[in-house]
Design a protein around this motif. Sequence first.
Motif, mmCIF file in Angstrom:
data_model
loop_
_atom_site.group_PDB
_atom_site.id
_atom_site.type_symbol
_atom_site.label_atom_id
_atom_site.label_comp_id
_atom_site.label_asym_id
_atom_site.label_seq_id
_atom_site.Cartn_x
_atom_site.Cartn_y
_atom_site.Cartn_z
ATOM 1 N N ALA A 423 23.090 -5.232 20.875
ATOM 2 C CA ALA A 423 22.092 -5.917 21.710
ATOM 3 C C ALA A 423 21.115 -4.912 22.311
ATOM 4 O O ALA A 423 19.903 -5.170 22.367
ATOM 5 C CB ALA A 423 22.796 -6.697 22.815
ATOM 6 N N ALA A 424 21.623 -3.756 22.758
ATOM 7 C CA ALA A 424 20.743 -2.738 23.334
ATOM 8 C C ALA A 424 19.794 -2.181 22.285
ATOM 9 O O ALA A 424 18.611 -1.936 22.564
ATOM 10 C CB ALA A 424 21.583 -1.611 23.939
ATOM 11 N N LEU A 425 20.281 -1.997 21.065
ATOM 12 C CA LEU A 425 19.409 -1.526 19.980
ATOM 13 C C LEU A 425 18.310 -2.541 19.680
ATOM 14 O O LEU A 425 17.138 -2.187 19.545
ATOM 15 C CB LEU A 425 20.238 -1.291 18.713
ATOM 16 C CG LEU A 425 20.893 0.066 18.508
ATOM 17 C CD1 LEU A 425 21.767 0.025 17.269
ATOM 18 C CD2 LEU A 425 19.830 1.159 18.369
ATOM 19 N N ALA A 426 18.703 -3.797 19.556
ATOM 20 C CA ALA A 426 17.742 -4.840 19.189
ATOM 21 C C ALA A 426 16.648 -5.009 20.234
ATOM 22 O O ALA A 426 15.540 -5.481 19.915
ATOM 23 C CB ALA A 426 18.478 -6.164 18.981
ATOM 24 N N GLY A 432 14.377 -3.369 14.230
ATOM 25 C CA GLY A 432 14.569 -4.712 13.699
ATOM 26 C C GLY A 432 15.997 -4.967 13.265
ATOM 27 O O GLY A 432 16.870 -4.105 13.395
ATOM 28 N N PRO A 433 16.255 -6.159 12.711
ATOM 29 C CA PRO A 433 17.623 -6.540 12.315
ATOM 30 C C PRO A 433 18.237 -5.589 11.290
ATOM 31 O O PRO A 433 19.434 -5.291 11.357
ATOM 32 C CB PRO A 433 17.439 -7.949 11.729
ATOM 33 C CG PRO A 433 16.181 -8.461 12.334
ATOM 34 C CD PRO A 433 15.296 -7.266 12.522
ATOM 35 N N TRP A 434 17.430 -5.122 10.313
ATOM 36 C CA TRP A 434 17.984 -4.209 9.306
ATOM 37 C C TRP A 434 18.510 -2.939 9.953
ATOM 38 O O TRP A 434 19.616 -2.472 9.654
ATOM 39 C CB TRP A 434 16.913 -3.852 8.263
ATOM 40 C CG TRP A 434 17.400 -2.843 7.266
ATOM 41 C CD1 TRP A 434 18.091 -3.098 6.119
ATOM 42 C CD2 TRP A 434 17.257 -1.412 7.338
ATOM 43 N NE1 TRP A 434 18.394 -1.915 5.469
ATOM 44 C CE2 TRP A 434 17.892 -0.871 6.194
ATOM 45 C CE3 TRP A 434 16.649 -0.545 8.252
ATOM 46 C CZ2 TRP A 434 17.934 0.504 5.944
ATOM 47 C CZ3 TRP A 434 16.707 0.824 8.008
ATOM 48 C CH2 TRP A 434 17.336 1.348 6.862
ATOM 49 N N THR A 435 17.718 -2.374 10.861
ATOM 50 C CA THR A 435 18.109 -1.124 11.516
ATOM 51 C C THR A 435 19.373 -1.319 12.339
ATOM 52 O O THR A 435 20.274 -0.474 12.315
ATOM 53 C CB THR A 435 16.968 -0.621 12.413
ATOM 54 O OG1 THR A 435 15.790 -0.476 11.618
ATOM 55 C CG2 THR A 435 17.307 0.708 13.043
ATOM 56 N N VAL A 436 19.463 -2.430 13.061
ATOM 57 C CA VAL A 436 20.642 -2.703 13.882
ATOM 58 C C VAL A 436 21.891 -2.790 13.011
ATOM 59 O O VAL A 436 22.925 -2.184 13.309
ATOM 60 C CB VAL A 436 20.452 -3.992 14.693
ATOM 61 C CG1 VAL A 436 21.756 -4.388 15.398
ATOM 62 C CG2 VAL A 436 19.333 -3.828 15.714
ATOM 63 N N PHE A 450 26.709 -6.267 7.902
ATOM 64 C CA PHE A 450 26.046 -6.555 6.627
ATOM 65 C C PHE A 450 24.539 -6.647 6.851
ATOM 66 O O PHE A 450 24.052 -7.600 7.471
ATOM 67 C CB PHE A 450 26.553 -7.878 6.044
ATOM 68 C CG PHE A 450 26.040 -8.163 4.662
ATOM 69 C CD1 PHE A 450 26.565 -7.515 3.554
ATOM 70 C CD2 PHE A 450 25.029 -9.089 4.464
ATOM 71 C CE1 PHE A 450 26.095 -7.778 2.278
ATOM 72 C CE2 PHE A 450 24.547 -9.360 3.199
ATOM 73 C CZ PHE A 450 25.080 -8.700 2.097
ATOM 74 N N PRO A 451 23.764 -5.653 6.385
ATOM 75 C CA PRO A 451 22.299 -5.656 6.563
ATOM 76 C C PRO A 451 21.628 -6.669 5.635
ATOM 77 O O PRO A 451 21.086 -6.316 4.575
ATOM 78 C CB PRO A 451 21.889 -4.223 6.215
ATOM 79 C CG PRO A 451 23.168 -3.437 6.196
ATOM 80 C CD PRO A 451 24.228 -4.404 5.784
ATOM 81 N N ALA A 452 21.659 -7.925 6.014
ATOM 82 C CA ALA A 452 21.165 -8.991 5.136
ATOM 83 C C ALA A 452 19.673 -8.889 4.861
ATOM 84 O O ALA A 452 19.180 -9.474 3.888
ATOM 85 C CB ALA A 452 21.491 -10.359 5.748
ATOM 86 N N HIS A 453 18.919 -8.160 5.693
ATOM 87 C CA HIS A 453 17.481 -8.014 5.477
ATOM 88 C C HIS A 453 17.146 -6.891 4.491
ATOM 89 O O HIS A 453 15.968 -6.699 4.173
ATOM 90 C CB HIS A 453 16.766 -7.748 6.809
ATOM 91 C CG HIS A 453 16.684 -8.956 7.699
ATOM 92 N ND1 HIS A 453 17.761 -9.428 8.420
ATOM 93 C CD2 HIS A 453 15.638 -9.791 7.992
ATOM 94 C CE1 HIS A 453 17.393 -10.492 9.105
ATOM 95 N NE2 HIS A 453 16.128 -10.733 8.869
ATOM 96 N N SER A 465 16.815 -14.700 -0.075
ATOM 97 C CA SER A 465 16.314 -14.476 1.279
ATOM 98 C C SER A 465 17.422 -13.860 2.137
ATOM 99 O O SER A 465 18.602 -13.890 1.763
ATOM 100 C CB SER A 465 15.876 -15.803 1.896
ATOM 101 O OG SER A 465 17.007 -16.634 2.116
ATOM 102 N N PRO A 466 17.065 -13.317 3.322
ATOM 103 C CA PRO A 466 18.117 -12.797 4.206
ATOM 104 C C PRO A 466 19.163 -13.845 4.558
ATOM 105 O O PRO A 466 20.361 -13.542 4.594
ATOM 106 C CB PRO A 466 17.333 -12.341 5.435
ATOM 107 C CG PRO A 466 15.975 -11.984 4.906
ATOM 108 C CD PRO A 466 15.712 -12.989 3.823
ATOM 109 N N ALA A 467 18.717 -15.068 4.818
ATOM 110 C CA ALA A 467 19.683 -16.119 5.158
ATOM 111 C C ALA A 467 20.610 -16.409 3.984
ATOM 112 O O ALA A 467 21.822 -16.616 4.158
ATOM 113 C CB ALA A 467 18.941 -17.393 5.574
ATOM 114 N N GLU A 468 20.054 -16.431 2.763
ATOM 115 C CA GLU A 468 20.891 -16.674 1.582
ATOM 116 C C GLU A 468 21.849 -15.511 1.346
ATOM 117 O O GLU A 468 23.015 -15.704 0.961
ATOM 118 C CB GLU A 468 19.999 -16.887 0.361
ATOM 119 C CG GLU A 468 19.231 -18.203 0.392
ATOM 120 C CD GLU A 468 18.181 -18.275 -0.713
ATOM 121 O OE1 GLU A 468 17.966 -19.376 -1.233
ATOM 122 O OE2 GLU A 468 17.570 -17.225 -1.045
ATOM 123 N N ALA A 469 21.380 -14.285 1.579
ATOM 124 C CA ALA A 469 22.247 -13.118 1.417
ATOM 125 C C ALA A 469 23.411 -13.181 2.404
ATOM 126 O O ALA A 469 24.562 -12.895 2.055
ATOM 127 C CB ALA A 469 21.443 -11.836 1.624
#
Length: 499
Positions: A423-426, A432-436, A450-453, A465-469
Amino acid sequence: MTAARTDRTAGTFPDAELAYRAVSSRDPRFDGRVYVGVLSTGIYCRPSCPSRTPLPENCVFHASAAACVSAGFRACRRCRPDAQPGSRDWDLDADLAGRALRLLEQGVADDEGVAGLAARLAVSPRHLHRVLIAQLGASPADLARTRRAQVARMLVEETDLPLSHVAFAAGFRSVRQFNDVMRAHVGAPPSSLRAPRLPSVPAGPPAGARLDGSSLELRLRHRAPFDAGAWLAHVSARAVPGLEEVHGTVVRRVLPGRLGPVLAELDLTDGVVARLVLPSLDGLTSAVGRLRHWADLDADPARVDEVLGDDPFLAPLVAARPGLRVVGTVDAAELALRTVLGQQVSVAGARTLTARLVDALGEISPWGLRAFPTPAAVAAAGEDGLFALGLTRARAAALAGLAAALDGGLDLAPGADRERSRAALAALPGIGPWTVDYIALRALGDPDAFPAHDLVLRKVLGGVSPAEARGRAERWRPWRGYAAQHLWTSLIDRRGDSR
């Protein structure tokens, strides 16, 4: 004898029938997950011990080696259960017990005591004691002693260090305490563990370099199999000139140390051998812990492969690379800063940007290699200073912001509260989500991150898509991080590029 030692028949492993099946079949998949105490002999073993299988009525099962010792058992001299990596079960949860074990592995109790460990976890020592007794059958002090005994046994068996030096390097406060604990663990004095062997030549600094300290070589134990080739390919592709050196199967770099820099070599020619040059043996357990996290040596490949191998899509990848590890890091802050440098650029581009940062801000070590810049040094450079290194203005701002947060206390090490750290990173600009997710996987050590992005993962999965991944990955829990590593590595195998 403590109250815990007065009743050895009360085990802490919940499924005695499953545990006995593992013992009777000598199933190595359960090593580190369950330990068997044999009432008739007073010893404890791992399930795959080659000794004669004890009768069921003589067996009591525990969830940790520390619980066995607390119950009055001593380690078997044949299967050496006290020398095996622990279970990764507790890495799957961001709960109190999991965080406590990860901090114990980092030696927090050695440096700060049980009270300091509890303070890190924001609970009282009494509450921490209750939780660990309930979950593992061992107190924080028992677990810390077991960890020290494991480190001490490694040093006794694999080095020529005087036993008094071994005692303090392993975190004991006195030689007497060292002797008492080792007798409790192995039923014999520490000197009995040292077998005669030919002298070896320890690693040392190159000619002309001077460092007052200690040099030694250690074999780092882990569960087989271990895919050394994939780990080396990942590290080699990201090796930054001046920071890391890769020569065949040997990786060389400088580790951060509380008392000064540490020169480390990992040699994967035959197993995993660490060669270290330290300013003081006080930094040994920390250095070994960093290397174990980097190479993911506490992984349980049989359990991971069992889950991922059931998926038709991953089955061929798992079969091709059994024992694949998630590449970690020797320093969480370094990994986080390098991850921001690598956002939205190729691996080669990230290596170039990292090299500029290291050349500008990294300190030269006695061995010619540079140490990675500290968060304080990166924060002090500021956005303008980082922009001058060729970073975009947005990337320079994100890097400066992250460095300031790390310097201000943001904890990304394996013992941190994962949800709080994420949460602090985000909340930081430019993260962004990938980095977190990527930092959670490699720095925080979350095996289910799991870096879905990630564009590479989505491409390997068919351009989803990220959601599908993320939906595809649900069936890979609780080892989604290892699934991601398999997907990335499959691209390395095909064309030599990956995350």
